[in-house]
Design a protein around this motif. Sequence first.
Motif, mmCIF file in Angstrom:
data_model
loop_
_atom_site.group_PDB
_atom_site.id
_atom_site.type_symbol
_atom_site.label_atom_id
_atom_site.label_comp_id
_atom_site.label_asym_id
_atom_site.label_seq_id
_atom_site.Cartn_x
_atom_site.Cartn_y
_atom_site.Cartn_z
ATOM 1 N N LEU A 182 25.173 38.352 51.291
ATOM 2 C CA LEU A 182 23.959 39.013 51.521
ATOM 3 C C LEU A 182 24.557 40.860 51.548
ATOM 4 O O LEU A 182 24.840 41.759 51.162
ATOM 5 N N LEU A 183 25.678 40.543 53.227
ATOM 6 C CA LEU A 183 26.701 41.953 53.598
ATOM 7 C C LEU A 183 27.461 42.046 52.421
ATOM 8 O O LEU A 183 27.756 43.538 51.950
ATOM 9 N N ALA A 184 28.178 41.254 52.433
ATOM 10 C CA ALA A 184 29.029 41.606 50.690
ATOM 11 C C ALA A 184 28.447 42.077 49.632
ATOM 12 O O ALA A 184 29.180 43.148 49.126
ATOM 13 N N TYR A 185 26.994 41.763 48.880
ATOM 14 C CA TYR A 185 26.570 42.809 48.243
ATOM 15 C C TYR A 185 26.338 44.149 48.648
ATOM 16 O O TYR A 185 26.262 44.456 47.939
ATOM 17 N N ALA A 186 25.565 44.057 49.718
ATOM 18 C CA ALA A 186 25.705 44.973 50.481
ATOM 19 C C ALA A 186 26.159 46.472 50.067
ATOM 20 O O ALA A 186 26.955 47.722 50.166
ATOM 21 N N ILE A 187 27.772 45.991 50.830
ATOM 22 C CA ILE A 187 28.875 47.393 50.672
ATOM 23 C C ILE A 187 29.438 47.586 49.880
ATOM 24 O O ILE A 187 29.673 48.082 49.332
ATOM 25 N N SER A 188 29.489 45.958 48.645
ATOM 26 C CA SER A 188 30.092 46.363 47.130
ATOM 27 C C SER A 188 29.190 47.056 46.139
ATOM 28 O O SER A 188 29.444 47.977 45.297
ATOM 29 N N ARG A 189 27.118 47.011 46.953
ATOM 30 C CA ARG A 189 26.535 47.287 45.802
ATOM 31 C C ARG A 189 26.733 48.786 46.451
ATOM 32 O O ARG A 189 26.953 49.839 45.585
ATOM 33 N N TRP A 190 26.771 48.984 47.369
ATOM 34 C CA TRP A 190 25.930 50.547 47.905
ATOM 35 C C TRP A 190 27.142 51.132 48.447
ATOM 36 O O TRP A 190 26.904 52.295 48.221
ATOM 37 N N GLY A 191 27.654 50.208 49.041
ATOM 38 C CA GLY A 191 29.245 51.617 49.717
ATOM 39 C C GLY A 191 29.992 50.932 47.751
ATOM 40 O O GLY A 191 30.653 52.513 48.590
ATOM 41 N N PHE A 192 30.638 50.423 47.636
ATOM 42 C CA PHE A 192 31.547 51.039 46.885
ATOM 43 C C PHE A 192 30.883 50.733 45.430
ATOM 44 O O PHE A 192 32.291 51.013 44.451
ATOM 45 N N GLY B 147 27.837 44.810 37.297
ATOM 46 C CA GLY B 147 28.298 43.545 36.940
ATOM 47 C C GLY B 147 29.534 42.394 37.624
ATOM 48 O O GLY B 147 28.993 41.759 38.966
ATOM 49 N N HIS B 148 29.857 41.806 36.659
ATOM 50 C CA HIS B 148 31.019 40.676 37.504
ATOM 51 C C HIS B 148 31.495 40.953 38.476
ATOM 52 O O HIS B 148 31.937 40.360 39.513
ATOM 53 N N HIS B 149 32.226 42.054 38.898
ATOM 54 C CA HIS B 149 32.733 42.325 39.965
ATOM 55 C C HIS B 149 31.927 41.508 41.029
ATOM 56 O O HIS B 149 32.450 41.953 42.846
ATOM 57 N N LEU B 150 30.679 42.377 41.020
ATOM 58 C CA LEU B 150 30.425 42.501 42.314
ATOM 59 C C LEU B 150 29.241 40.883 42.316
ATOM 60 O O LEU B 150 29.826 40.152 43.775
ATOM 61 N N PHE B 151 29.604 40.509 41.435
ATOM 62 C CA PHE B 151 29.817 38.715 41.475
ATOM 63 C C PHE B 151 30.392 38.322 42.153
ATOM 64 O O PHE B 151 29.947 37.282 43.238
ATOM 65 N N ALA B 152 31.490 38.655 41.771
ATOM 66 C CA ALA B 152 32.942 37.712 42.631
ATOM 67 C C ALA B 152 32.455 38.368 43.957
ATOM 68 O O ALA B 152 33.671 37.239 44.637
ATOM 69 N N GLN B 153 32.223 38.991 44.294
ATOM 70 C CA GLN B 153 32.517 39.515 45.388
ATOM 71 C C GLN B 153 32.202 38.986 46.657
ATOM 72 O O GLN B 153 31.907 39.048 47.785
ATOM 73 N N VAL B 154 30.618 38.311 46.181
ATOM 74 C CA VAL B 154 29.988 37.681 46.616
ATOM 75 C C VAL B 154 29.852 36.414 46.729
ATOM 76 O O VAL B 154 29.654 35.499 47.208
ATOM 77 N N VAL B 155 30.268 36.081 45.699
ATOM 78 C CA VAL B 155 30.698 34.218 45.130
ATOM 79 C C VAL B 155 32.203 34.388 46.653
ATOM 80 O O VAL B 155 32.381 33.514 47.068
ATOM 81 N N ILE B 156 33.072 35.035 46.490
ATOM 82 C CA ILE B 156 33.682 34.891 47.532
ATOM 83 C C ILE B 156 33.826 35.056 49.085
ATOM 84 O O ILE B 156 33.862 34.264 49.571
ATOM 85 N N ALA B 157 32.273 35.592 49.443
ATOM 86 C CA ALA B 157 31.824 35.818 50.489
ATOM 87 C C ALA B 157 30.958 34.120 50.985
ATOM 88 O O ALA B 157 30.956 34.210 52.244
ATOM 89 N N ALA B 158 30.718 33.970 49.641
ATOM 90 C CA ALA B 158 30.249 32.596 49.588
ATOM 91 C C ALA B 158 30.484 31.685 49.794
ATOM 92 O O ALA B 158 30.102 30.339 50.018
ATOM 93 N N LEU B 159 32.300 30.990 49.905
ATOM 94 C CA LEU B 159 32.705 30.664 50.206
ATOM 95 C C LEU B 159 33.146 29.830 51.521
ATOM 96 O O LEU B 159 32.388 30.428 52.014
ATOM 97 N N PRO B 160 33.171 28.654 52.104
ATOM 98 C CA PRO B 160 32.833 27.630 52.987
ATOM 99 C C PRO B 160 33.700 27.844 53.734
ATOM 100 O O PRO B 160 34.927 28.919 53.514
ATOM 101 N N THR B 161 33.539 28.031 55.114
ATOM 102 C CA THR B 161 34.471 27.707 55.950
ATOM 103 C C THR B 161 35.998 26.924 55.787
ATOM 104 O O THR B 161 35.905 26.073 55.760
ATOM 105 N N ALA B 162 36.989 27.225 56.287
ATOM 106 C CA ALA B 162 38.623 27.504 56.294
ATOM 107 C C ALA B 162 38.395 26.415 56.970
ATOM 108 O O ALA B 162 38.237 26.122 57.862
ATOM 109 N N GLN B 163 39.456 24.970 56.457
ATOM 110 C CA GLN B 163 40.155 23.959 57.133
ATOM 111 C C GLN B 163 40.949 24.803 58.472
ATOM 112 O O GLN B 163 41.053 24.283 59.310
ATOM 113 N N ASN B 164 41.697 25.882 58.292
ATOM 114 C CA ASN B 164 42.677 26.234 58.924
ATOM 115 C C ASN B 164 41.619 26.879 60.110
ATOM 116 O O ASN B 164 42.424 26.268 61.374
#
Length: 310
Positions: free
Chosen positions: A241-251, A255-272
């Motif tokens: 949700l934060l990624a959507y807000a920053i992408s949509r209203w901050g930048f 379309g596809h670029h907004l979708f990509a930012q939300v998907v990246i933020a919705a990726l799970p916690t890394a094994q690192n």
Amino acid sequence: MQGVISGFTVIFIVVALGYILGRTGVLGEQASSVLSRVVFFVCTPALLIHALATSDLSAVFSSTLAIASATALIIGAVYALLAKFWLGRAVPEMVIGALSSSYVNSVNLGLPIAIFVLDDASFIAPLLLFQIVFYSPVALAALDITALPADRRTSTLKTALVPLRNPILIGGVVGLVISVVGWVPPKPIMEPLNMLGQASVPLALLVFGLTLTGVRVFKKGESPRRDIVLAAVMKMAAMPLLAYAISRWGFGLTGHHLFAQVVIAALPTAQNVLVYATRYQRGEVLARDSALVTTLLSIPVIAVAAVTLA
């Protein structure tokens, strides 16, 4: 939308195959460890060198870098404050929890989703750059200071140089340098890199499937359930949700670029994060269970993002 469904189908089939291989033990007990090292030390660096050497630098130093950085730092800071003043956790557990809520699985799931769902692997490069060059060193330094006795702490210089030994970072830097100087390596060099790089995604998915076997979460008396729930909510609800807000209203992305930012933020916690927790022997169950819970939750969350934004 059809492309998104097709991409997820490909990913699920390979992950399921990895799970079956893990359950049957066909590849042996060390399969996950060996394959993950091949992905980490060989295939992913090759993929980054080839992808960055043949791509436009604007794809790396783009809005994705700023959005991913701001989103992760804000979510991590909010988790740390809640863990401190609500859950009353010590600093090492706060750091591990903050990473669990904001450090994205950019390799094992990020690259496959970028390739098959977003149809563009360059979306992951800025995220890798931020996490490896900045986020990991800062977190490791905090753990070094708070989780280790004085005689076991590493020097500031050694901590700062940790990322420079990361093969994924090295691959990214080599690819960036090639792109900056404008040199096109000869085909006998690029073709092996391309072949090894293409093996990165399927092997990473197989490894992910292998790691899902035999894991139990929320084990009574062992698992810090409130911490895991908090990390999962921050990672899979607040962060997209934060990624959507920053992408949509901050930048102003759409379309596809907004979708990509939300998907990246919705990726799970890394094994690192589990690797770091194990290294410092603090918050290991929190890191392990958060990774599994967020991985399972990422499927419906990204599906919702696809339905509403793709």
